[in-house]
Design a protein around this motif. Structure first.
Motif, PDB file in Angstrom:
ATOM      1  N   PRO B 144      32.670  38.094  45.725  1.00 57.39           N
ATOM      2  CA  PRO B 144      33.097  36.768  45.261  1.00 57.39           C
ATOM      3  C   PRO B 144      34.465  36.395  45.842  1.00 57.39           C
ATOM      4  O   PRO B 144      35.300  37.265  46.074  1.00 57.39           O
ATOM      5  CB  PRO B 144      33.175  36.928  43.745  1.00 57.39           C
ATOM      6  N   PHE B 146      36.953  35.067  44.489  1.00 60.95           N
ATOM      7  CA  PHE B 146      38.133  35.364  43.663  1.00 60.95           C
ATOM      8  C   PHE B 146      38.477  36.844  43.660  1.00 60.95           C
ATOM      9  O   PHE B 146      39.465  37.245  43.064  1.00 60.95           O
ATOM     10  CB  PHE B 146      37.937  34.847  42.230  1.00 60.95           C
ATOM     11  N   TRP B 147      37.664  37.665  44.322  1.00 62.49           N
ATOM     12  CA  TRP B 147      38.073  39.059  44.511  1.00 62.49           C
ATOM     13  C   TRP B 147      38.512  39.288  45.952  1.00 62.49           C
ATOM     14  O   TRP B 147      39.495  39.946  46.222  1.00 62.49           O
ATOM     15  CB  TRP B 147      36.942  40.025  44.160  1.00 62.49           C
ATOM     16  N   PRO B 150      42.308  37.952  46.474  1.00 61.51           N
ATOM     17  CA  PRO B 150      43.365  38.887  46.093  1.00 61.51           C
ATOM     18  C   PRO B 150      43.400  40.151  46.953  1.00 61.51           C
ATOM     19  O   PRO B 150      44.479  40.649  47.284  1.00 61.51           O
ATOM     20  CB  PRO B 150      43.009  39.235  44.642  1.00 61.51           C
ATOM     21  N   ILE B 249      37.788  27.688  43.943  1.00 61.36           N
ATOM     22  CA  ILE B 249      38.323  28.996  43.578  1.00 61.36           C
ATOM     23  C   ILE B 249      39.314  29.508  44.623  1.00 61.36           C
ATOM     24  O   ILE B 249      40.394  29.983  44.285  1.00 61.36           O
ATOM     25  CB  ILE B 249      37.160  29.987  43.356  1.00 61.36           C
ATOM     26  N   VAL B 253      43.224  30.623  44.142  1.00 60.93           N
ATOM     27  CA  VAL B 253      43.737  31.962  44.450  1.00 60.93           C
ATOM     28  C   VAL B 253      45.000  31.869  45.302  1.00 60.93           C
ATOM     29  O   VAL B 253      45.984  32.561  45.051  1.00 60.93           O
ATOM     30  CB  VAL B 253      42.673  32.805  45.199  1.00 60.93           C
TER      31      VAL B 253
END
Lengths: 276, 310
Positions: B144, B146-147, B150, B249, B253
């Motif tokens: 995803p 959002f992982w 980061p 998203i 981030v």
């Protein structure tokens, strides 16, 4: 066989954790101040988060959240979607036209944008996450069911049922639905993956489950702030999330192949294939 | 013929946009209880509440509100932001270039990754190369945004220090967000290119090209890939929508100042006119992109636009 055992194991573990989480001796919200942001150790495998809570326990509880949401959303949207799609296609006429137009409108929202807007407007909470994601997911099943039923309507056995005066509800439940089940199940298995990502995404944006409840998405969100000092806070939930999504996708591929193979062998035997 | 195809497609799109406008209008009415109370909090004074209700036009019956909303919309008046007290249209126009920039960069990243990967998998079908490319694609769709975001920040910005952590300053700040947003699209695209190319590889004209002694490289690139890209274009149009929602998203981030982060900020500030307008903006661009894809496809492939004659 290894290629199916590993993903199957991941899914079973996920399901087991989700179902057993309430009875396991977990303390996802216990605060241990001396251990704030501490990395993994022998005592606590995955370390502690920014409030001194054990990441491992929160990971398991977060797994429960994603499991419950995934099952609820896929269940609700599968039932509503296939029902609407079937009724629309079978009834035809203005009912079908309205359904197609409504589906077009829902499909005009890319990805989970509609879910983001809905969850944002309705306010956070796990119920609203389920509603928001279901509102997005039903269209896929409706579209698929409609297409399947449209082709099924012209089959000989349905014509025969109509000719013998079988009532429409009975034709749908006995002669149509059993035959369109396979593609819907394959769609639902891939749907699980997108709902898992969707729930985590909403929680990442702060629109999902509320603190102190744990979700993999909100764990990544909390961890992103402490990435330099405590990367384990982001790595652990993300790896769990990816493992589950990867496993669902691999299993979905296998399921699709398997269901296709089945229809192939039926065809080979000379009988009429139940699948298109 | 082309004009008729054009008009029919355009009118359907207009109907869809009208539906989207209706749905977005009723979004505000979905707020549980009184939206004014949600915005001001329970402790607000009755006078303030009444004032806001009037300012929003919420004291009018729903159909009056809807007509007013449509009338304003037809003049591109999207209302005033509760938070910044500025016209929502200006906010959108301010944020739009950043999203377009990010989307274009992500599309570029996706194509640069997907075309070689998909070609490799198709040409070396059934080998370890194919399995490897399939594996990479599977990882690509399963990570995803959002992982991935980061993680890229951790490695590329914090450990290596090559790129800024967030914000939009210079070309270096574009790299990580574009990679994050482009990867999932690259994964899907590479699968499409693989299957499209596999279909083309068995065509007669490929054998002819080889038969007249062309180099394998020329055969694949000039005769294979060119024809394989046709179906890919249609699917690419649909996938651009996923790119738009992924931008929401990804921009959050990386604190990228685009439309996507605007909608999330607006949701958290309960700035509903901005939420409505951004959602409307993103979904109408999606519809427009789809229509555009259809036209491009019809333009390159005469079989599509002449299909109705047969």
């Amino acid at each position: 066989m290894m290629r199916i055992r590993l993903p199957l194991g991941v899914i079973l573990l996920w399901a087991l954790v989700a179902l057993l989480a309430p009875v396991l001796p977990l303390s996802p919200n216990a605060i241990d101040l001396p251990h704030i942001l501490a990395p993994g150790s022998l005592n606590e495998w995955l370390g502690y988060d920014d409030l001194g809570r054990p990441v491992f326990d929160r990971l398991l509880v977060g797994g429960r959240t994603s499991f419950l949401v995934a099952f609820a959303v896929v269940g609700i949207s599968l039932v509503i979607g296939s029902l609407l799609g079937t009724v629309g296609a079978y009834a035809g006429g203005w009912l079908d036209l309205v359904l197609v137009r409504v589906m077009d409108v829902f499909l005009a929202f890319p990805g989970i944008l509609l879910a983001i807007a809905l969850a944002g407007v309705m306010g956070p909470g796990i119920d609203n996450v389920v509603i928001a994601l279901s509102a997005v997911s039903w269209v896929g099943y409706a579209r698929l069911a409609r297409a399947q039923v449209l082709s099924m309507k012209e089959r000989d056995h349905v014509h025969a049922a109509v000719a013998t005066g079988t009532p429409p509800t009975r034709i749908i439940t006995r002669h149509v639905l059993p035959l369109i089940g396979a593609p819907l199940i394959v769609e639902a298995s891939f749907g699980m993956a997108s709902v898992v990502i969707g729930e985590a995404g909403l929680s990442f944006l702060g629109l999902g489950v509320q603190p102190p409840s744990a979700s993999w998405g909100s764990m990544i969100r909390d961890g992103a702030r402490y990435m330099l000092v405590a990367p384990h806070m982001v790595v652990a939930p993300g790896a769990a999330l990816m493992a589950v999504v990867l496993a669902i996708n691999v299993l979905g591929d296998h399921l699709r192949d398997w269901l296709d193979v089945k229809s192939q062998t039926l065809k080979d035997r000379g009988s009429k294939s139940p699948l298109p | 013929m082309f004009i008729r195809f054009f008009m029919a497609r355009f009118l359907t799109a207009l109907a869809v946009v009208f539906g989207v406008v209706c749905l977005v209008f009723f979004l505000l009415h979905l707020v549980p209880g009184d939206p004014v109370e949600v915005m001001l909090g329970e402790s607000a004074r009755p006078a303030d509440r009444a004032a806001l209700q009037q300012a929003l036009g919420l004291d009018q019956p729903v159909h009056v509100q809807f007509i007013r909303y449509m009338a304003n919309l037809s003049q591109f008046d999207l209302g005033i932001s509760f938070y910044s007290k500025r016209p929502v249209r200006d906010l959108l126009l301010e944020r739009l270039p950043a999203t377009v920039e990010l989307g274009t960069a992500a599309l570029l990243v996706a194509l640069l990754m997907a075309v070689p990967l998909g070609m490799l998998a198709a040409v070396k079908k059934g080998t370890a190369w194919d399995a490897g490319a399939t594996g990479v694609a599977l990882f690509g769709v399963s990570i995803p945004n959002f992982w991935m975001g980061p993680m890229l920040i951790l490695v590329g910005a914090l450990w290596l220090g090559w790129f800024p952590v967030s914000g939009r300053e210079g070309i270096a700040s574009l790299v990580l967000p574009a990679l994050t947003l482009g990867t999932a699209l690259a994964a899907i695209l590479s699968r499409m290119i693989r299957s499209a190319l596999l279909e083309v590889l068995n065509e007669d004209f490929m054998r002819t090209a080889r038969g007249k002694g062309l180099a394998e490289r020329t055969v694949i690139l000039r005769h294979g890939l060119r024809n394989a890209l046709l179906p890919v274009i249609t699917l690419l149009g649909l996938q651009l929508g996923a790119l738009l929602s992924g931008a929401v998203i990804t921009e959050t981030v990386f604190s990228w100042p685009g439309i996507g982060s605007l909608v999330v900020e607006a949701i958290h500030r309960r700035d509903y006119p901005v939420v409505q307008a951004t959602v409307l903006c993103i979904s109408t661009s999606y519809v427009a992109l789809n229509v555009l894809t259809d036209f491009v496809y019809a333009w390159i492939d005469p079989r599509v636009r002449l299909g109705s004659q047969r």
